[in-house]
Design an enzyme around this catalytic site. Structure first.
Site, PDB file in Angstrom:
ATOM      1  N   SER A  38       0.841  -1.198   0.000  1.00  0.00           N
ATOM      2  CA  SER A  38       0.000   0.000   0.000  1.00  0.00           C
ATOM      3  C   SER A  38       0.877   1.249   0.000  1.00  0.00           C
ATOM      4  O   SER A  38       2.095   1.174   0.154  1.00  0.00           O
ATOM      5  CB  SER A  38      -0.916   0.014   1.238  1.00  0.00           C
ATOM      6  OG  SER A  38      -0.158   0.208   2.419  1.00  0.00           O
ATOM      7  N   SER A  40       0.985   3.987   2.073  1.00  0.00           N
ATOM      8  CA  SER A  40       1.025   4.831   3.270  1.00  0.00           C
ATOM      9  C   SER A  40       2.410   5.394   3.566  1.00  0.00           C
ATOM     10  O   SER A  40       2.536   6.336   4.339  1.00  0.00           O
ATOM     11  CB  SER A  40       0.525   4.045   4.489  1.00  0.00           C
ATOM     12  OG  SER A  40       1.443   3.036   4.861  1.00  0.00           O
ATOM     13  N   LYS A 101       5.808   1.703   9.410  1.00  0.00           N
ATOM     14  CA  LYS A 101       5.632   3.141   9.569  1.00  0.00           C
ATOM     15  C   LYS A 101       6.938   3.751  10.069  1.00  0.00           C
ATOM     16  O   LYS A 101       7.897   3.048  10.378  1.00  0.00           O
ATOM     17  CB  LYS A 101       4.514   3.452  10.590  1.00  0.00           C
ATOM     18  CG  LYS A 101       3.178   2.804  10.310  1.00  0.00           C
ATOM     19  CD  LYS A 101       2.469   3.387   9.112  1.00  0.00           C
ATOM     20  CE  LYS A 101       1.122   2.717   8.872  1.00  0.00           C
ATOM     21  NZ  LYS A 101       0.461   3.207   7.637  1.00  0.00           N
ATOM     22  N   SER A 196      -2.729   7.412   5.576  1.00  0.00           N
ATOM     23  CA  SER A 196      -2.068   6.480   6.481  1.00  0.00           C
ATOM     24  C   SER A 196      -2.883   6.291   7.748  1.00  0.00           C
ATOM     25  O   SER A 196      -3.199   7.263   8.449  1.00  0.00           O
ATOM     26  CB  SER A 196      -0.669   6.998   6.839  1.00  0.00           C
ATOM     27  OG  SER A 196      -0.064   6.181   7.819  1.00  0.00           O
TER      28      SER A 196
END
Length: 250
Positions: A38, A40, A101, A196
């Site tokens: 993805s 993010s 992250k 996100s």
């Protein structure tokens, strides 16, 4: 002939077994591969990036072991991430889903976002406008703003700079409450700030227990832009992002 044949098969099985054990050992204590599904973490990580995560960076916990067996609690040889590290962790709500992250808050930090600008312990971080950026490969083509954000130094390290994206400064998570990071937890955010789900989403991610850390993203070993189908062999070389291979994750 029969004995030689049996001996040959046995040696082959031993070789396969040893190779499997070595691979599991490396994956457990050294490096584990992950792929990015993805957007993010755009622009730092793109959809289709494949990267290695170092398992030893923060020590070992059940989250960093294959299949997360319930063998022990806490961390062995544990250490905290630095602000700015890109880390893989198990999603706190289920303990199984891998998330990646950037760590922006350490235990005791006060974290808040106001008008799109991250604040650490009451001080706005430096955010320099780098101009427009076109997001591709994660839904509709979209032009947003790219910024260079500089996080304050962690103990024993220098301030860390990285790029982020903002579609606007008025998104759902561009104005938040002040979060105080509890002991043995960290605060994580995606670099694609308006796309996100991260620690700002308290009902989904929230604070990340240090025990849930899997490892630190180190470098990209392959990158695929998805423009070629599996059977379009002639197009494969053009679908590889060659410039990203062996690039470090910063």
């Amino acid at each position: 002939m029969s004995k030689k044949s049996s001996g040959g098969w046995l040696e082959s099985l031993k070789t396969i077994l040893y190779a499997g054990l070595i691979a599991i050992g490396i994956r457990t204590v050294a490096f584990e591969p992950f792929n990015i599904p993805s957007g993010s973490m755009i622009p730092t990580l793109l959809v289709g990036d494949y990267l290695f995560v170092s398992k030893y960076s923060y020590g070992y916990s059940r989250a960093s072991l294959p299949f997360s067996p319930n063998l022990f609690s806490g961390r062995i040889f544990g250490s905290l991430p630095a602000r700015g590290d890109v880390a893989v962790f198990k999603l706190p709500r289920d303990g199984t889903t891998d998330y990646i992250k950037r760590i922006v808050g350490l235990p005791g930090d006060r974290i808040q976002v106001r008008n799109g600008i991250l604040r650490v312990n009451g001080t706005p971080v430096t955010r320099d406008n780098l101009g427009p950026y076109t997001v591709e490969g994660d839904g509709p083509r979209l032009t947003v703003r790219r910024y260079r954000e500089t996080l304050p130094a962690s103990p024993g390290s220098q301030p860390r700079a990285h790029d982020i994206l903002e579609q606007s400064d008025e998104g759902p998570y561009d104005n938040t409450q002040e979060f105080v990071v509890p002991a043995n937890h960290v605060f994580a955010m995606g670099d694609n700030r308006d796309n996100s789900l991260d620690s700002r989403a308290t009902n989904y991610v929230g604070f990340v227990p240090v025990e849930n850390l899997v490892g630190r993203a180190e470098f990209i070993f392959f990158s695929w832009d998805g423009s070629a189908n599996w059977w379009e062999v002639w197009a494969w070389p053009f679908a590889v992002r060659w410039s990203r291979i062996l690039s470090g994750v910063r």
